[in-house]
Design a protein around this motif. Structure first.
Motif, short mmCIF file in Angstrom:
data_model
loop_
_atom_site.label_atom_id
_atom_site.label_comp_id
_atom_site.label_asym_id
_atom_site.label_seq_id
_atom_site.Cartn_x
_atom_site.Cartn_y
_atom_site.Cartn_z
N ASP A 1 28.95 67.27 89.59
CA ASP A 1 30.05 66.80 88.76
C ASP A 1 30.99 67.94 88.42
O ASP A 1 32.18 67.73 88.19
N ASP A 2 30.45 69.17 88.41
CA ASP A 2 31.29 70.33 88.12
C ASP A 2 32.38 70.51 89.17
O ASP A 2 33.49 70.93 88.86
N GLU A 3 32.06 70.18 90.43
CA GLU A 3 33.04 70.31 91.50
C GLU A 3 34.15 69.28 91.35
O GLU A 3 35.32 69.58 91.63
N ILE A 4 33.79 68.10 90.89
CA ILE A 4 34.80 67.07 90.63
C ILE A 4 35.72 67.53 89.50
O ILE A 4 36.95 67.37 89.57
N GLU A 5 35.12 68.15 88.51
CA GLU A 5 35.92 68.65 87.39
C GLU A 5 36.86 69.76 87.85
O GLU A 5 38.00 69.85 87.39
N LEU A 6 36.38 70.62 88.75
CA LEU A 6 37.25 71.67 89.29
C LEU A 6 38.46 71.06 90.00
O LEU A 6 39.59 71.53 89.84
N MET A 7 38.23 70.01 90.77
CA MET A 7 39.33 69.37 91.48
C MET A 7 40.33 68.75 90.50
O MET A 7 41.55 68.82 90.72
N LYS A 8 39.84 68.21 89.42
CA LYS A 8 40.73 67.64 88.41
C LYS A 8 41.60 68.74 87.80
O LYS A 8 42.80 68.53 87.55
N ARG A 9 41.00 69.89 87.56
CA ARG A 9 41.75 71.00 86.98
C ARG A 9 42.78 71.55 87.97
O ARG A 9 43.88 71.94 87.60
N ILE A 10 42.41 71.57 89.25
CA ILE A 10 43.36 72.01 90.27
C ILE A 10 44.53 71.03 90.36
O ILE A 10 45.69 71.43 90.45
N ASP B 1 43.01 79.08 87.95
CA ASP B 1 41.67 79.62 87.80
C ASP B 1 40.62 78.68 88.39
O ASP B 1 39.57 79.12 88.88
N ALA B 2 40.91 77.38 88.39
CA ALA B 2 39.98 76.41 88.97
C ALA B 2 39.93 76.57 90.49
O ALA B 2 38.87 76.42 91.10
N LEU B 3 41.08 76.87 91.09
CA LEU B 3 41.13 77.10 92.53
C LEU B 3 40.31 78.33 92.88
O LEU B 3 39.59 78.35 93.88
N GLU B 4 40.40 79.36 92.06
CA GLU B 4 39.62 80.58 92.29
C GLU B 4 38.12 80.29 92.22
O GLU B 4 37.34 80.81 93.01
N GLU B 5 37.73 79.46 91.25
CA GLU B 5 36.32 79.10 91.11
C GLU B 5 35.83 78.33 92.34
O GLU B 5 34.72 78.54 92.84
N LEU B 6 36.67 77.40 92.82
CA LEU B 6 36.30 76.62 93.99
C LEU B 6 36.19 77.52 95.22
O LEU B 6 35.29 77.34 96.05
N TYR B 7 37.08 78.47 95.32
CA TYR B 7 37.04 79.43 96.43
C TYR B 7 35.74 80.22 96.42
O TYR B 7 35.09 80.39 97.46
N GLU B 8 35.37 80.72 95.25
CA GLU B 8 34.14 81.48 95.14
C GLU B 8 32.92 80.64 95.50
O GLU B 8 31.94 81.13 96.06
N TRP C 1 45.26 73.56 97.28
CA TRP C 1 46.16 73.62 96.13
C TRP C 1 47.34 72.65 96.29
O TRP C 1 47.67 71.91 95.38
N ASP C 2 47.93 72.65 97.49
CA ASP C 2 49.10 71.81 97.73
C ASP C 2 48.77 70.32 97.82
O ASP C 2 49.58 69.47 97.43
#
Length: 203
Positions: free
Chosen positions: A19-28, A34-41, A73-74
């Motif tokens: 669910d954390d990954e879904i939340e990252l996508m929502k933030r992106i 910063d959410a994109l950076e987290e997803l990248y890592e 991102w785009d």
């Protein structure tokens, strides 16, 4: 495509459906860099390994990986959690970009790859060596290798060509000089077996 169902299964070895990954996508989608950076890592090594297996060149793989996350991102607004998980969505982007690159004229004119895709401890530029992460990645690669060895050679061959060379089923049929229907049957049967084998390994 069934191949992405398999790759999604493989991805669970590394990350699972979080669910954390879904939340990252929502933030992106909301424009949080910063959410994109987290997803990248989270995904960079997994995606880099897959891209490298296709393009064969470390510097090209690094470039494609950057393109993938620019696209994430785009195009973040096009992600729909009801149609698939984050891993499968990004994996599809990465594989398509890698295949587009090897089919480009500029790629075909480049020199032979200088970095082997079989180097088990490759690192991304600027990364620090992480023994635990490397061990996890190596274990995942070994898992896939073992699973592939458990399916018939004819099925393994068409899957290998489709994944690592990016050929369509029609192109595989021409390459191997076998009927298209045979390619489709071998691919379908092989992928079903791989999904079952990997599922047993994971569980």
């Amino acid at each position: 495509m069934i191949i992405f169902s398999l790759l999604a299964t493989i991805g669970k070895v590394m990350h699972g459906d979080s669910d954390d990954e879904i939340e990252l996508m929502k933030r992106i989608q909301a424009g949080h860099e910063d959410a994109l950076e987290e997803l990248y890592e989270l995904y960079k090594r997994l995606l880099f390994g897959m891209i490298l297996s296709i393009v064969k060149k470390k510097e090209v793989a690094e470039d494609v990986l950057q393109e993938v996350f620019i696209t994430v991102w785009d195009k973040a607004g096009s992600f729909d959690k009801d149609r698939g998980n984050v891993y499968s969505w990004i994996l599809t982007l990465a594989r398509n970009k890698a295949i587009d690159r090897i089919r480009s004229k500029s790629y075909k004119s480049q020199e032979k790859a200088s970095v082997s895709i079989h180097d088990p401890f490759f690192t991304l530029e600027g990364d620090k060596f992480d023994p635990l992460e490397t061990t996890i990645f190596s274990n995942r690669a070994e898992l896939v290798k073992r699973a592939l060895q458990e399916i018939p050679e004819a099925q393994r061959r068409v899957i290998h060509i489709a994944y690592y060379r990016g050929l369509t089923q029609s192109e595989i049929a021409n390459h191997l000089d076998i009927p298209l229907g045979t390619v489709k049957t071998r691919t379908r049967q092989g992928m079903i077996k791989l999904q079952r084998i990997l599922g047993d390994y994971i569980n």
